[in-house]
Write a protein that holds these residues in place. Structure first.
Motif, PDB file in Angstrom:
ATOM      1  N   THR A 125       0.829  -1.207   0.000  1.00  0.00           N
ATOM      2  CA  THR A 125       0.000   0.000   0.000  1.00  0.00           C
ATOM      3  C   THR A 125       0.861   1.254   0.000  1.00  0.00           C
ATOM      4  OG1 THR A 125      -1.724  -1.193   1.212  1.00  0.00           O
ATOM      5  CG2 THR A 125      -1.861   1.205   1.220  1.00  0.00           C
TER       6      THR A 125
ATOM      7  N   ARG B 180      -7.562   4.849  -5.203  1.00  0.00           N
ATOM      8  CA  ARG B 180      -8.858   4.219  -4.904  1.00  0.00           C
ATOM      9  C   ARG B 180      -9.134   3.068  -5.872  1.00  0.00           C
ATOM     10  NH1 ARG B 180     -11.518   8.517  -4.731  1.00  0.00           N
ATOM     11  NH2 ARG B 180     -12.497   8.542  -6.793  1.00  0.00           N
TER      12      ARG B 180
ATOM     13  N   TRP C 274      -6.868   1.191  -7.362  1.00  0.00           N
ATOM     14  CA  TRP C 274      -5.993   0.073  -7.022  1.00  0.00           C
ATOM     15  C   TRP C 274      -6.515  -0.664  -5.783  1.00  0.00           C
ATOM     16  CZ3 TRP C 274      -2.701  -0.854  -2.749  1.00  0.00           C
ATOM     17  CH2 TRP C 274      -1.809  -1.929  -2.917  1.00  0.00           C
ATOM     18  N   ILE C 275      -6.926   0.096  -4.778  1.00  0.00           N
ATOM     19  CA  ILE C 275      -7.492  -0.507  -3.560  1.00  0.00           C
ATOM     20  C   ILE C 275      -8.742  -1.314  -3.907  1.00  0.00           C
ATOM     21  CG2 ILE C 275      -8.768   0.021  -1.437  1.00  0.00           C
ATOM     22  CD1 ILE C 275      -5.806   0.199  -1.009  1.00  0.00           C
TER      23      ILE C 275
ATOM     24  N   CYS D  38      -9.515  -5.241  -3.134  1.00  0.00           N
ATOM     25  CA  CYS D  38     -10.714  -5.629  -2.377  1.00  0.00           C
ATOM     26  C   CYS D  38     -11.577  -6.611  -3.173  1.00  0.00           C
ATOM     27  CB  CYS D  38     -11.527  -4.387  -2.009  1.00  0.00           C
ATOM     28  SG  CYS D  38     -10.786  -3.374  -0.709  1.00  0.00           S
TER      29      CYS D  38
ATOM     30  N   LEU E 118      -4.090  -3.564   4.212  1.00  0.00           N
ATOM     31  CA  LEU E 118      -4.561  -2.434   3.404  1.00  0.00           C
ATOM     32  C   LEU E 118      -5.055  -1.283   4.268  1.00  0.00           C
ATOM     33  CD1 LEU E 118      -6.614  -4.062   0.476  1.00  0.00           C
ATOM     34  CD2 LEU E 118      -4.245  -3.258   0.459  1.00  0.00           C
TER      35      LEU E 118
ATOM     36  N   SER F 178      -3.361   2.343   4.505  1.00  0.00           N
ATOM     37  CA  SER F 178      -4.084   3.538   4.059  1.00  0.00           C
ATOM     38  C   SER F 178      -4.244   4.549   5.195  1.00  0.00           C
ATOM     39  CB  SER F 178      -5.455   3.146   3.494  1.00  0.00           C
ATOM     40  OG  SER F 178      -6.295   2.623   4.506  1.00  0.00           O
TER      41      SER F 178
ATOM     42  N   VAL G 203      -7.399   9.476   1.159  1.00  0.00           N
ATOM     43  CA  VAL G 203      -7.703   8.044   1.080  1.00  0.00           C
ATOM     44  C   VAL G 203      -9.132   7.735   1.517  1.00  0.00           C
ATOM     45  CG1 VAL G 203      -5.293   7.410   1.466  1.00  0.00           C
ATOM     46  CG2 VAL G 203      -6.832   7.605   3.428  1.00  0.00           C
TER      47      VAL G 203
ATOM     48  N   ALA H   9     -11.042   5.133  -0.630  1.00  0.00           N
ATOM     49  CA  ALA H   9     -10.340   3.848  -0.560  1.00  0.00           C
ATOM     50  C   ALA H   9     -10.509   3.219   0.814  1.00  0.00           C
ATOM     51  CB  ALA H   9      -8.852   4.053  -0.871  1.00  0.00           C
ATOM     52  N   HIS H  10     -10.391   4.037   1.838  1.00  0.00           N
ATOM     53  CA  HIS H  10     -10.509   3.554   3.222  1.00  0.00           C
ATOM     54  C   HIS H  10     -11.893   2.967   3.460  1.00  0.00           C
ATOM     55  CE1 HIS H  10     -10.148   3.549   7.629  1.00  0.00           C
ATOM     56  NE2 HIS H  10      -8.848   3.710   7.446  1.00  0.00           N
TER      57      HIS H  10
ATOM     58  N   LYS I 249     -13.899   1.567   1.286  1.00  0.00           N
ATOM     59  CA  LYS I 249     -14.008   0.264   0.614  1.00  0.00           C
ATOM     60  C   LYS I 249     -13.383  -0.839   1.456  1.00  0.00           C
ATOM     61  CE  LYS I 249     -14.161   1.691  -4.256  1.00  0.00           C
ATOM     62  NZ  LYS I 249     -13.526   1.541  -5.577  1.00  0.00           N
ATOM     63  N   ILE I 250     -12.212  -0.546   2.011  1.00  0.00           N
ATOM     64  CA  ILE I 250     -11.526  -1.551   2.828  1.00  0.00           C
ATOM     65  C   ILE I 250     -12.345  -1.857   4.076  1.00  0.00           C
ATOM     66  CG2 ILE I 250      -9.380  -2.179   3.972  1.00  0.00           C
ATOM     67  CD1 ILE I 250      -8.040   0.090   2.329  1.00  0.00           C
TER      68      ILE I 250
END
Length: 311
Positions: free
Chosen positions: A68, A94, A96-97, A101, A119, A123, A132, A135-136, A138-139
């Motif tokens: 990451t 985002r 790539w994350i 996921c 991840l 992040s 982030v 992206a955060h 989604k994780i």
């Protein structure tokens, strides 16, 4: 296709007794260099590997955490400054994350927790360099599902018994998984924890704490372990904080049953009360300890360090 990529996949699927040390560095490199569709495939293949166990799940988390950071640096270096119609660094990150996921939606819940834990920790550490937020989120969503799957897989199979289970009926589970969850789940918003069996999570955390202290035999544990729970480097405070977070989320959830909350609170109080009684009993039974009240005070400090860790 890159031979290193193929060799990595073959090595993971062979399930060797010990993974080659170069596997993790190769994984980080491939995650950063492969285009998005292949990063999804690689993640799914990693999780599907039969090679993961308690000895290497932490290394798996660290590999995705490191990947990451490397990916963010790569994206930031290649991004243009000023006014541009090109995708922003946050948008690329985002994407790539999201690809990682997507590859972490099925398979072993333990491996998924390690991957997604890496991840989300990575992040979180990048917040000052990169936006982030998306992206955060989604994780967070995928991590909650993975933890929920893990907790459901450790449930009693007898539905009649599970309806009448006692939160204080602690059952041994994989210690390393609870450690990984304690490092990653606190980074998830409380409102998203409703999918998780929080009473079950509290029970497993209390079980881990109890076994660490040998159910209250703190004086003997204290002499044999170098890992002081009051030390910030210890893993135990993280498990204590996770317990606190789970109870807090349970109390804030309007859909939860009041008896579930009270059971969790009673179990916590009963556990530490029982360990305190055991501690004092051990001290009284030992002539050596009775001549040294300071050791009893230090033992209590061990317990109090955990009880008050999140106050």
């Amino acid at each position: 296709m890159d031979s290193d990529y193929v060799n990595l996949l073959l090595h993971l699927q062979k399930s060797p007794k010990e993974l080659h040390p170069a596997v993790f560095s190769s994984l980080v490199q491939q995650l950063n260099n492969l285009p998005v569709p292949f990063s999804t495939t690689l993640t799914a293949s990693v999780i599907a590997s039969p090679a993961w166990d308690e000895s290497n799940l932490t290394s798996l988390l660290f590999a995705f955490r490191q990947a990451t950071h490397f990916k963010a640096e790569q994206i930031l270096k290649s991004s243009t400054t000023g006014i541009s119609l090109a995708p922003t660094a946050s948008w690329k990150f985002r994407g790539w994350i999201g690809s990682i996921c997507s590859g972490a939606r099925t398979g072993s819940s333990k491996a998924r927790i390690a991957v997604l834990g890496g991840l989300i920790i990575g992040s979180e550490e990048l917040k000052e360099k990169l936006n982030v937020g998306g992206a955060h989120a989604k994780i967070e969503n995928e991590l909650v599902v993975a933890v929920a799957d893990y907790l459901s897989s450790t449930e009693l199979t007898d539905h009649w018994s599970s309806d009448f289970r006692d939160i204080r009926d602690h059952r041994h589970t994989s210690d390393i998984v609870i450690v990984l969850v304690s490092e990653s789940l606190p980074l998830v918003q409380d409102r998203k924890l409703r999918l998780i069996d929080l009473p079950r999570l509290v029970s497993l955390c209390l079980d881990r704490i109890s076994r660490y202290f040998d159910a209250g035999h703190v004086l003997s544990v204290q002499r044999s372990l170098k890992d002081d729970p009051r030390d910030s480097s210890s893993r135990l405070p993280r498990i204590a904080r996770l317990t606190s977070k789970a109870i807090s989320a349970l109390s804030d959830n309007p859909g939860s049953k009041i008896n579930e909350l009270t059971d969790c609170l009673e179990a916590s109080i009963d556990l530490f009360g029982s360990m305190a009684v055991t501690l004092e009993g051990d001290w009284i039974a030992s002539e050596t300890n009775r001549s040294d009240p300071g050791e009893l005070e230090q033992g209590y400090a061990y317990l109090c360090g955990i009880i008050t860790i999140d106050i």
